[in-house]
Design an enzyme around this catalytic site. Structure first.
Site, PDB file in Angstrom:
ATOM      1  N   ARG A  51       0.821  -1.216   0.000  1.00  0.00           N
ATOM      2  CA  ARG A  51       0.000   0.000   0.000  1.00  0.00           C
ATOM      3  C   ARG A  51       0.851   1.261   0.000  1.00  0.00           C
ATOM      4  O   ARG A  51       0.390   2.318  -0.403  1.00  0.00           O
ATOM      5  CB  ARG A  51      -0.905  -0.003   1.244  1.00  0.00           C
ATOM      6  CG  ARG A  51      -2.142  -0.864   1.043  1.00  0.00           C
ATOM      7  CD  ARG A  51      -3.112  -0.644   2.138  1.00  0.00           C
ATOM      8  NE  ARG A  51      -2.463  -0.751   3.435  1.00  0.00           N
ATOM      9  CZ  ARG A  51      -3.086  -0.651   4.592  1.00  0.00           C
ATOM     10  NH1 ARG A  51      -4.373  -0.415   4.621  1.00  0.00           N
ATOM     11  NH2 ARG A  51      -2.444  -0.774   5.723  1.00  0.00           N
ATOM     12  N   GLU A 216      13.850 -22.512  21.639  1.00  0.00           N
ATOM     13  CA  GLU A 216      14.328 -21.195  21.206  1.00  0.00           C
ATOM     14  C   GLU A 216      14.825 -20.427  22.424  1.00  0.00           C
ATOM     15  O   GLU A 216      14.259 -20.565  23.513  1.00  0.00           O
ATOM     16  CB  GLU A 216      13.193 -20.413  20.561  1.00  0.00           C
ATOM     17  CG  GLU A 216      12.700 -21.041  19.278  1.00  0.00           C
ATOM     18  CD  GLU A 216      11.726 -20.126  18.579  1.00  0.00           C
ATOM     19  OE1 GLU A 216      12.164 -19.334  17.740  1.00  0.00           O
ATOM     20  OE2 GLU A 216      10.528 -20.174  18.909  1.00  0.00           O
ATOM     21  N   ASP A 235       1.508 -21.347  16.958  1.00  0.00           N
ATOM     22  CA  ASP A 235       2.668 -20.756  16.293  1.00  0.00           C
ATOM     23  C   ASP A 235       3.668 -21.829  15.848  1.00  0.00           C
ATOM     24  O   ASP A 235       4.317 -21.676  14.811  1.00  0.00           O
ATOM     25  CB  ASP A 235       3.354 -19.783  17.268  1.00  0.00           C
ATOM     26  CG  ASP A 235       4.479 -18.986  16.621  1.00  0.00           C
ATOM     27  OD1 ASP A 235       4.242 -18.403  15.554  1.00  0.00           O
ATOM     28  OD2 ASP A 235       5.587 -18.961  17.185  1.00  0.00           O
ATOM     29  N   HIS A 240       5.086 -26.403  12.404  1.00  0.00           N
ATOM     30  CA  HIS A 240       6.470 -26.881  12.307  1.00  0.00           C
ATOM     31  C   HIS A 240       6.673 -28.254  12.972  1.00  0.00           C
ATOM     32  O   HIS A 240       7.233 -29.167  12.372  1.00  0.00           O
ATOM     33  CB  HIS A 240       7.438 -25.882  12.951  1.00  0.00           C
ATOM     34  CG  HIS A 240       7.347 -24.486  12.383  1.00  0.00           C
ATOM     35  ND1 HIS A 240       7.039 -24.237  11.069  1.00  0.00           N
ATOM     36  CD2 HIS A 240       7.535 -23.273  12.957  1.00  0.00           C
ATOM     37  CE1 HIS A 240       7.045 -22.924  10.866  1.00  0.00           C
ATOM     38  NE2 HIS A 240       7.330 -22.329  11.991  1.00  0.00           N
TER      39      HIS A 240
END
Ligand code: BG6
Length: 487
Positions: A51, A216, A235, A240
């Site tokens: 945009r 993580e 998530d 995954h």
């Protein structure tokens, strides 16, 4: 030995959300690296679309900055990005309004592969797909690529599938799960299906259990708004970890073709048992004594119950796996960034050394497939401790780190590099099919709903560790233990 580069055909690549974070960090640098390596040439065109009002020169300057920041120019010894910048064009479009789409159409060339990459919010997938079709920009050879999250539950994923399929056929739709582009994830398929060694052992007769860990060390700072509506289950697990589970558990496909592979993955998801509350632990990281923020400091809701950690025991109900649980865990702010699949074999059936060495227990073998860091494969075996003094046994690693075993491979490719080139080649093997995504949501939804209805909070856990204590108990009660997440 440098990897062989097979050039792809000429393409026009339109990147929606071209000024967004993922475009800047991953997509544009990935295209740049593939260009540098000679996988495509200056007959190709990359068109940014978003945009923001900017012209071609401003977009090129923007991409130049992005490459300086995320393009690893020093590591690749590249200073001249100009030839790549020459491929770039820009069109300002808004999914919600008519303006701009004719300008984009005017930039497209006939008889050229067209790939439309939607690095935008899923709520815009349908609008963009529709504009591309109605304005005549997309043809029957075009490909549309969509990022995760692909919905937040089964109903929303079905809606997205319907919106995309109203304008594109399934074999034009590329749903990205970047884990499928990781080198070791694909190596898992090579390991299983290009070697004769494993398949006879790859079942519940020989495998005691499998551990899949995606740990993580980072937290959710900077993305708390998105993450709090998502949590580790949506998530990471639904996509995954589910993909890693599928590739580990699936039957050998008859061929390495998109539908043969995806049919087998779908069968695994369909064979998953619902996970009961006592087989799942969720956690949320707390502030550290060193002053690091807690999850709640970034969630935007001080009472949030969103999980930043999940551990669970999953049963795959089929002949191959009955009796062999899969334990999955993933979390933020853990001790290290470390992802692996550890296949724990059963103990040898009889110990001939027991009398000699007072050694009742033989250590079971373990095959560890490391995704990151140090991609590679380790086989833990029992050998004789060298030297005189009888048959003392010890466990040792047969270790293969790809960087050492396959030197001169150069820079490790980012998962997006491979996936984007697969889009151009028209190869959907490493992309999720619509029914696969829906099946994964159908399995995940009841877990997420039960949390929403429960009055229990996630367990809080220390940063820099391995998650909540109960996740350890999940294993201990089965006389097993998680592999250590190493710093
Ligand atoms: C993304 C998740 O899909 O994967 C992130 O949204 C997560 O929360 C990331 O950090 C992990 O990917 P990688 O490649 O760094 O393991």
């Amino acid at each position: 030995m440098v990897s062989r580069v097979i050039p792809v055909d000429t393409f026009d690549f339109v990147l929606f959300g071209a000024t967004g974070d993922l475009a800047k960090r991953k997509i544009l640098p990935s295209l740049f690296h593939r260009f540098q390596i000679g996988q495509f040439d200056d007959s190709c065109r990359i068109i940014g679309a978003s945009r923001s009002q900017m012209d071609q020169a401003a977009f090129r300057a923007y991409v130049h900055d992005a490459l300086k920041e995320f393009g690893q120019l020093e590591a690749t010894g590249t200073s001249d990005v100009q030839p790549f910048l020459e491929l770039l064009d820009y069109a300002s479009v808004d999914a919600k309004v008519e303006n701009g789409w004719n300008d984009l159409n005017a930039l497209m060339r006939p008889d050229t592969i067209r790939a439309f990459y939607l690095s935008v919010a899923p709520s815009l997938f349908g609008d963009i797909a529709s504009r591309l079709k109605t304005s005549g920009i997309a043809d029957k050879n075009s490909r549309i690529v969509v990022e995760k999250p692909f919905g937040h539950d089964l109903a929303s994923a079905q809606k997205l599938n319907t919106a995309l399929r109203a304008h594109f056929t399934e074999n034009q739709i590329y749903r990205i799960d970047h884990y499928l582009g990781k080198e070791t994830v694909q190596n898992l398929m090579a390991l299983r299906f290009a070697n004769n060694l494993w398949e006879p052992l790859w079942n519940s007769h020989h495998i005691d259990h499998v551990q899949i860990t995606v740990a993580e060390s980072i937290g959710v700072a900077g993305r708390g708004g998105y993450y709090d509506k998502s949590g580790a289950m949506r998530d990471m697990v639904q996509n995954h970890l589910m993909q890693l589970l599928c590739l580990t558990a699936m039957e050998p496909p008859s061929k390495f073709t998109p539908n043969a592979v995806r049919d087998e993955k779908l069968k695994v998801i369909s064979a998953l048992e619902p996970v009961s509350a006592d087989n799942i632990v969720r956690g949320q990281y707390r502030a550290s004594s060193a002053g690091d923020d807690s999850y709640l400091d970034h969630a935007g809701d001080p009472t949030s119950r969103t999980e930043s950690f999940v551990a669970m025991k999953v049963d795959v109900s089929n002949w191959r796996w009955a009796g062999t649980p899969f334990y999955l865990r993933t979390g933020k702010c853990l001790r290290a960034r470390e992802s692996e699949i550890a296949v724990h074999f059963r103990k040898p059936p009889h110990n001939i050394f027991a009398d000699d060495q007072d050694q009742d227990e033989l250590e079971p073998n373990m095959l560890i497939i490391r995704l990151q860091p140090d991609e590679g494969i380790t086989l833990r075996t029992t050998i004789k401790d060298p030297g005189p003094g009888g048959m003392r046994l010890t466990a040792a690693n047969l270790d293969m780190t790809f960087a050492e075993s396959l030197p001169d491979q150069g820079r490790t490719q980012d998962a997006y590099e491979r996936l984007i080139m697969d889009v151009i080649r028209g190869n959907q093997t490493l992309f999720m099919r619509g029914d696969e995504v829906e099946a994964a949501w159908a399995w995940a939804d009841p877990i997420i709903h039960s949390w929403a209805e429960s009055s229990q909070k996630p367990q809080s856990y220390d940063q820099g560790g391995s998650g909540p204590d109960d996740s350890l108990l999940l294993m201990h009660r089965d006389n097993r233990r998680w592999r250590t997440i190493k710093a």
